[in-house]
Design a protein around this motif. Sequence first.
Motif: not given
Length: 74
Positions: A22-27
Amino acid sequence: MNTTLDYLQNTYGPLLKMGSVAEVLGRSQEGLRVSLCKDDAVSRHLNSGKVRIGRRVYFKAMCIAELVDNGTPE
């Protein structure tokens, strides 16, 4: 020159937790969970890289790197 896969493996290891993805994908984590339930190209790609170990869900770093590098799969 480091690739996305190298960065993800050095930072998170070969398997990423849901929060890391989620952090990597900005979600948000909840937003990622909702996205995984849909039937679209991104969710199919992420679900193909899903690994369950007991009750925990992990995602292969290679799968996440492909998604980041190539954008939305067809």
